[in-house]
Design a protein around this motif. Structure first.
Motif, PDB file in Angstrom:
ATOM      1  N   UNK A 150       0.827  -1.217   0.000  1.00 53.98           N
ATOM      2  CA  UNK A 150       0.000   0.000   0.000  1.00 53.98           C
ATOM      3  C   UNK A 150       0.859   1.264   0.000  1.00 53.98           C
ATOM      4  N   UNK A 151       2.028   1.179   0.627  1.00 58.88           N
ATOM      5  CA  UNK A 151       2.896   2.354   0.737  1.00 58.88           C
ATOM      6  C   UNK A 151       3.428   2.805  -0.615  1.00 58.88           C
ATOM      7  N   UNK A 152       3.291   1.976  -1.640  1.00 64.41           N
ATOM      8  CA  UNK A 152       3.819   2.292  -2.963  1.00 64.41           C
ATOM      9  C   UNK A 152       2.851   3.108  -3.809  1.00 64.41           C
ATOM     10  N   UNK A 185      -0.721   7.226   1.667  1.00 61.93           N
ATOM     11  CA  UNK A 185       0.278   6.160   1.482  1.00 61.93           C
ATOM     12  C   UNK A 185       1.532   6.287   2.334  1.00 61.93           C
ATOM     13  N   UNK A 186       2.078   7.497   2.484  1.00 61.50           N
ATOM     14  CA  UNK A 186       3.317   7.651   3.239  1.00 61.50           C
ATOM     15  C   UNK A 186       3.150   7.329   4.724  1.00 61.50           C
ATOM     16  N   UNK A 187       1.886   7.282   5.198  1.00 61.64           N
ATOM     17  CA  UNK A 187       1.629   6.969   6.603  1.00 61.64           C
ATOM     18  C   UNK A 187       1.558   5.462   6.874  1.00 61.64           C
ATOM     19  N   UNK A 188       1.571   4.655   5.814  1.00 53.07           N
ATOM     20  CA  UNK A 188       1.535   3.206   5.987  1.00 53.07           C
ATOM     21  C   UNK A 188       2.750   2.717   6.771  1.00 53.07           C
ATOM     22  N   UNK A 189       3.904   3.290   6.513  1.00 49.64           N
ATOM     23  CA  UNK A 189       5.134   2.887   7.212  1.00 49.64           C
ATOM     24  C   UNK A 189       4.997   3.161   8.712  1.00 49.64           C
ATOM     25  N   UNK A 190       4.487   4.346   9.049  1.00 50.79           N
ATOM     26  CA  UNK A 190       4.284   4.682  10.462  1.00 50.79           C
ATOM     27  C   UNK A 190       3.261   3.753  11.100  1.00 50.79           C
ATOM     28  N   UNK A 191       2.195   3.472  10.367  1.00 47.89           N
ATOM     29  CA  UNK A 191       1.159   2.576  10.881  1.00 47.89           C
ATOM     30  C   UNK A 191       1.720   1.192  11.175  1.00 47.89           C
ATOM     31  N   UNK A 193       4.846   0.437  11.762  1.00 45.19           N
ATOM     32  CA  UNK A 193       5.807   0.521  12.862  1.00 45.19           C
ATOM     33  C   UNK A 193       5.101   0.514  14.212  1.00 45.19           C
ATOM     34  N   UNK A 194       3.953   1.178  14.279  1.00 41.88           N
ATOM     35  CA  UNK A 194       3.198   1.239  15.531  1.00 41.88           C
ATOM     36  C   UNK A 194       2.466  -0.073  15.813  1.00 41.88           C
ATOM     37  N   UNK A 195       1.828  -0.621  14.802  1.00 45.12           N
ATOM     38  CA  UNK A 195       0.991  -1.810  14.980  1.00 45.12           C
ATOM     39  C   UNK A 195       1.800  -3.110  14.974  1.00 45.12           C
ATOM     40  N   UNK A 196       2.941  -3.088  14.302  1.00 44.43           N
ATOM     41  CA  UNK A 196       3.677  -4.323  14.103  1.00 44.43           C
ATOM     42  C   UNK A 196       3.018  -5.136  12.996  1.00 44.43           C
ATOM     43  N   UNK A 197       3.546  -6.319  12.769  1.00 38.68           N
ATOM     44  CA  UNK A 197       3.001  -7.189  11.729  1.00 38.68           C
ATOM     45  C   UNK A 197       3.067  -8.628  12.221  1.00 38.68           C
ATOM     46  N   UNK A 198       1.934  -9.136  12.655  1.00 34.30           N
ATOM     47  CA  UNK A 198       1.887 -10.478  13.235  1.00 34.30           C
ATOM     48  C   UNK A 198       2.314 -11.540  12.233  1.00 34.30           C
ATOM     49  N   UNK A 199       1.928 -11.362  10.986  1.00 35.75           N
ATOM     50  CA  UNK A 199       2.261 -12.374   9.964  1.00 35.75           C
ATOM     51  C   UNK A 199       3.762 -12.485   9.753  1.00 35.75           C
ATOM     52  N   UNK A 200       4.498 -11.388   9.982  1.00 37.30           N
ATOM     53  CA  UNK A 200       5.957 -11.405   9.832  1.00 37.30           C
ATOM     54  C   UNK A 200       6.677 -11.518  11.174  1.00 37.30           C
ATOM     55  N   UNK A 201       5.903 -11.681  12.250  1.00 34.82           N
ATOM     56  CA  UNK A 201       6.444 -11.775  13.610  1.00 34.82           C
ATOM     57  C   UNK A 201       7.226 -10.529  14.016  1.00 34.82           C
ATOM     58  N   UNK A 203       7.046  -7.202  16.199  1.00 33.02           N
ATOM     59  CA  UNK A 203       6.270  -6.572  17.278  1.00 33.02           C
ATOM     60  C   UNK A 203       6.053  -5.092  17.015  1.00 33.02           C
ATOM     61  N   UNK A 204       4.927  -4.592  17.495  1.00 35.90           N
ATOM     62  CA  UNK A 204       4.656  -3.162  17.392  1.00 35.90           C
ATOM     63  C   UNK A 204       4.830  -2.499  18.753  1.00 35.90           C
ATOM     64  N   UNK A 205       4.266  -1.324  18.893  1.00 31.91           N
ATOM     65  CA  UNK A 205       4.314  -0.615  20.154  1.00 31.91           C
ATOM     66  C   UNK A 205       3.228  -1.183  21.067  1.00 31.91           C
ATOM     67  N   UNK A 206       3.598  -1.525  22.287  1.00 28.46           N
ATOM     68  CA  UNK A 206       2.658  -2.139  23.224  1.00 28.46           C
ATOM     69  C   UNK A 206       1.434  -1.256  23.416  1.00 28.46           C
ATOM     70  N   UNK A 207       0.263  -1.854  23.315  1.00 25.74           N
ATOM     71  CA  UNK A 207      -0.982  -1.131  23.546  1.00 25.74           C
ATOM     72  C   UNK A 207      -1.582  -0.490  22.322  1.00 25.74           C
ATOM     73  N   UNK A 208      -0.866  -0.565  21.184  1.00 27.37           N
ATOM     74  CA  UNK A 208      -1.372   0.038  19.936  1.00 27.37           C
ATOM     75  C   UNK A 208      -2.048  -1.043  19.100  1.00 27.37           C
TER      76      UNK A 208
END
Length: 208
Positions: A150-152, A185-191, A193-201, A203-208
């Motif tokens: 999506x960031x592309x 689109x440019x906010x996908x990277x920040x999103x 980073x905050x949420x993490x990505x479970x499928x790729x193992x 971790x994100x920021x705790x509580x987000x």
């Protein structure tokens, strides 16, 4: 380099597909049920990924009429991300063997269709697609089942997300992106980073 050309195409369109990620999503939900729904015999089940992939490929060619077309593959070796983070994709189930054995056959089919295959050791298909979409001065359409792409999305790049095989595709452009996702689109990277990505193992920021 022209990798696929059809009569009457628009000469500014280039398409990239993430072969390893696509089609598998729909099959993995219930392979046997998919076979029944498609009225396939056992032989066709053993070739099911190829059937789905080529079905989508022909749909793209028919509807979009691309001037250029390339298909990117992951390779079964570690990438630079594994070197940066040893737990990258840890715990992810491997591709089922009955699907993995179809990859060489699919590559042979694509070669016979004169479609460029792109793969590079140490990098994922997404990395290749992202690089190519930014490298050339043409409008790009990326077909993928990975939301990371999506960031592309930009003025010159649309991302077509395969939500369910060939039957449900979300096409994201610069004009509809914020309406669909609520961010740019440019906010996908920040999103990510905050949420993490479970499928790729990752971790994100705790509580987000």
């Amino acid at each position: 380099k022209v990798t696929y050309t059809a009569n009457g195409v628009s000469d500014w369109k280039v398409f990239y597909k993430d072969a390893t990620n696509m089609a598998v999503k729909e099959i993995m939900k219930d392979p046997e049920d998919f076979v029944r729904s498609e009225h396939m015999c056992k032989f066709m089940y053993n070739m099911i990924w190829i059937v789905i992939f080529i079905k989508l490929l022909l749909k793209i060619i028919s509807e979009k009429k691309p001037a250029y077309l390339a298909v990117a593959f992951d390779l079964p070796v570690p990438t630079f991300r594994h070197k940066m983070y040893t737990d990258y994709k840890a715990g992810r189930k491997p591709m089922p063997e009955e699907l993995a054995v179809q990859i060489p056959i699919l590559k042979e089919v694509l070669s016979l269709m004169k479609i460029q295959i792109c793969e590079l050791e140490g990098y994922e298909a997404d990395d290749i697609i992202g690089t190519l979409s930014k490298k050339f001065d043409v409008h790009s359409y990326i077909y993928t089942g990975d939301r990371d792409s999506y960031q592309l999305v930009s003025e010159h790049t649309n991302v077509c997300y395969t939500r369910k095989g060939v039957s449900d595709i979300l096409e994201l452009s610069q004009s509809n992106f914020k309406d669909e996702l609520g961010i740019v689109p440019m906010q996908i990277i920040d999103q990510k980073a905050l949420m993490g990505d479970k499928s790729d193992n990752i971790p994100g920021v705790a509580g987000v």
